[in-house]
Design a protein around this motif. Structure first.
Motif, PDB file in Angstrom:
ATOM      1  N   ILE A  66       1.453 -20.562   4.730  1.00 36.55           N
ATOM      2  CA  ILE A  66       1.123 -19.871   5.974  1.00 36.55           C
ATOM      3  C   ILE A  66       0.156 -20.777   6.727  1.00 36.55           C
ATOM      4  N   ASN A  67       0.669 -21.441   7.764  1.00 34.26           N
ATOM      5  CA  ASN A  67      -0.183 -22.361   8.519  1.00 34.26           C
ATOM      6  C   ASN A  67      -0.067 -22.147  10.017  1.00 34.26           C
ATOM      7  N   ASP A  68       0.578 -21.075  10.423  1.00 36.08           N
ATOM      8  CA  ASP A  68       0.739 -20.793  11.846  1.00 36.08           C
ATOM      9  C   ASP A  68      -0.030 -19.539  12.256  1.00 36.08           C
ATOM     10  N   HIS A  69      -1.123 -19.249  11.538  1.00 32.07           N
ATOM     11  CA  HIS A  69      -1.924 -18.056  11.822  1.00 32.07           C
ATOM     12  C   HIS A  69      -2.915 -18.275  12.947  1.00 32.07           C
ATOM     13  N   GLY A  70      -2.898 -19.443  13.539  1.00 27.61           N
ATOM     14  CA  GLY A  70      -3.863 -19.749  14.592  1.00 27.61           C
ATOM     15  C   GLY A  70      -5.201 -20.079  13.960  1.00 27.61           C
ATOM     16  N   LYS A  71      -6.168 -20.281  14.759  1.00 26.80           N
ATOM     17  CA  LYS A  71      -7.506 -20.576  14.248  1.00 26.80           C
ATOM     18  C   LYS A  71      -8.267 -19.274  14.086  1.00 26.80           C
ATOM     19  N   LEU A  72      -8.205 -18.700  12.916  1.00 25.49           N
ATOM     20  CA  LEU A  72      -8.962 -17.474  12.643  1.00 25.49           C
ATOM     21  C   LEU A  72     -10.430 -17.843  12.466  1.00 25.49           C
ATOM     22  N   PRO A  73     -11.338 -17.074  13.041  1.00 22.05           N
ATOM     23  CA  PRO A  73     -12.760 -17.348  12.842  1.00 22.05           C
ATOM     24  C   PRO A  73     -13.139 -17.231  11.361  1.00 22.05           C
ATOM     25  N   ALA A  74     -14.136 -17.976  10.943  1.00 21.53           N
ATOM     26  CA  ALA A  74     -14.619 -17.887   9.565  1.00 21.53           C
ATOM     27  C   ALA A  74     -15.086 -16.459   9.310  1.00 21.53           C
ATOM     28  N   ALA A  75     -14.485 -15.815   8.329  1.00 20.54           N
ATOM     29  CA  ALA A  75     -14.801 -14.417   8.011  1.00 20.54           C
ATOM     30  C   ALA A  75     -14.075 -14.047   6.724  1.00 20.54           C
ATOM     31  N   ILE A  76     -14.214 -12.807   6.331  1.00 17.24           N
ATOM     32  CA  ILE A  76     -13.483 -12.263   5.188  1.00 17.24           C
ATOM     33  C   ILE A  76     -12.306 -11.468   5.738  1.00 17.24           C
ATOM     34  N   TYR A  77     -11.138 -11.681   5.160  1.00 16.36           N
ATOM     35  CA  TYR A  77      -9.907 -11.020   5.585  1.00 16.36           C
ATOM     36  C   TYR A  77      -9.226 -10.395   4.375  1.00 16.36           C
ATOM     37  N   MET A  78      -8.285  -9.494   4.642  1.00 18.01           N
ATOM     38  CA  MET A  78      -7.408  -8.946   3.609  1.00 18.01           C
ATOM     39  C   MET A  78      -5.985  -9.370   3.954  1.00 18.01           C
ATOM     40  N   MET A  79      -5.295  -9.963   2.963  1.00 19.24           N
ATOM     41  CA  MET A  79      -3.888 -10.291   3.148  1.00 19.24           C
ATOM     42  C   MET A  79      -3.068  -9.245   2.418  1.00 19.24           C
ATOM     43  N   HIS A  80      -2.132  -8.645   3.125  1.00 21.46           N
ATOM     44  CA  HIS A  80      -1.177  -7.728   2.523  1.00 21.46           C
ATOM     45  C   HIS A  80       0.144  -8.462   2.410  1.00 21.46           C
ATOM     46  N   ILE A  81       0.727  -8.431   1.220  1.00 19.42           N
ATOM     47  CA  ILE A  81       2.030  -9.039   0.969  1.00 19.42           C
ATOM     48  C   ILE A  81       2.952  -7.899   0.556  1.00 19.42           C
ATOM     49  N   LYS A  82       3.974  -7.641   1.366  1.00 18.18           N
ATOM     50  CA  LYS A  82       4.871  -6.512   1.100  1.00 18.18           C
ATOM     51  C   LYS A  82       6.253  -7.035   0.748  1.00 18.18           C
ATOM     52  N   ILE A  83       6.751  -6.597  -0.403  1.00 19.49           N
ATOM     53  CA  ILE A  83       8.093  -6.910  -0.857  1.00 19.49           C
ATOM     54  C   ILE A  83       8.754  -5.584  -1.187  1.00 19.49           C
ATOM     55  N   ASP A  84       9.825  -5.256  -0.474  1.00 21.23           N
ATOM     56  CA  ASP A  84      10.456  -3.943  -0.606  1.00 21.23           C
ATOM     57  C   ASP A  84       9.388  -2.872  -0.393  1.00 21.23           C
ATOM     58  N   GLU A  85       9.181  -2.003  -1.363  1.00 21.77           N
ATOM     59  CA  GLU A  85       8.179  -0.943  -1.249  1.00 21.77           C
ATOM     60  C   GLU A  85       6.883  -1.301  -1.981  1.00 21.77           C
ATOM     61  N   ASN A  86       6.787  -2.532  -2.468  1.00 24.76           N
ATOM     62  CA  ASN A  86       5.613  -2.964  -3.235  1.00 24.76           C
ATOM     63  C   ASN A  86       4.632  -3.704  -2.320  1.00 24.76           C
ATOM     64  N   LEU A  87       3.349  -3.437  -2.516  1.00 18.40           N
ATOM     65  CA  LEU A  87       2.315  -4.035  -1.684  1.00 18.40           C
ATOM     66  C   LEU A  87       1.257  -4.693  -2.570  1.00 18.40           C
ATOM     67  N   ILE A  88       0.956  -5.952  -2.259  1.00 22.73           N
ATOM     68  CA  ILE A  88      -0.095  -6.699  -2.944  1.00 22.73           C
ATOM     69  C   ILE A  88      -1.194  -6.913  -1.920  1.00 22.73           C
ATOM     70  N   ARG A  89      -2.448  -6.661  -2.303  1.00 22.49           N
ATOM     71  CA  ARG A  89      -3.575  -6.872  -1.413  1.00 22.49           C
ATOM     72  C   ARG A  89      -4.480  -7.927  -2.040  1.00 22.49           C
ATOM     73  N   GLU A  90      -4.828  -8.951  -1.253  1.00 22.63           N
ATOM     74  CA  GLU A  90      -5.711 -10.004  -1.725  1.00 22.63           C
ATOM     75  C   GLU A  90      -6.775 -10.287  -0.668  1.00 22.63           C
ATOM     76  N   LYS A  91      -7.996 -10.514  -1.115  1.00 18.15           N
ATOM     77  CA  LYS A  91      -9.073 -10.868  -0.205  1.00 18.15           C
ATOM     78  C   LYS A  91      -9.034 -12.358   0.068  1.00 18.15           C
ATOM     79  N   LEU A  92      -9.151 -12.729   1.347  1.00 14.56           N
ATOM     80  CA  LEU A  92      -9.218 -14.121   1.769  1.00 14.56           C
ATOM     81  C   LEU A  92     -10.563 -14.373   2.423  1.00 14.56           C
ATOM     82  N   ILE A  93     -11.108 -15.554   2.166  1.00 16.42           N
ATOM     83  CA  ILE A  93     -12.389 -15.934   2.776  1.00 16.42           C
ATOM     84  C   ILE A  93     -12.140 -17.149   3.659  1.00 16.42           C
TER      85      ILE A  93
END
Length: 93
Positions: A66-93
């Protein structure tokens, strides 16, 4: 860090997100049990959607960059990855 997630149908899905902290790109590694679209969404900590993308995933090991997200400001984010009905949540810094 590798996280093993047990899905309702009993299949394993291994994820690795690197680098974390990230700058201009994030690599996501997923092992999928079948072909399926993979939806990536990045939220800021207030819950506002900062980025969204869907990529075709294939059965077996997948490596998404994933390299086309633009320039996100330095912060803490949550990435949600959804496959079918399953959801994975990961913290990004």
């Amino acid at each position: 860090k590798i996280v093993i997630i047990r899905i309702e149908n009993g299949a394993d899905m291994v994820t690795k997100i690197a680098p974390n902290p990230f700058t201009d790109k994030v690599d996501v590694y997923l092992s999928l049990t079948h072909n399926a679209p993979v939806d990536f969404t990045i939220f800021d900590m207030s819950g506002k959607k900062a980025f969204q993308k869907s990529i075709k995933g294939l059965s077996g090991l997948n490596w998404f960059t994933i390299n086309d997200h633009g320039k996100l400001p330095a912060a803490i984010y949550m990435m949600h990855i959804k496959i079918d009905e399953n959801l994975i949540r990961e913290k990004l810094i």
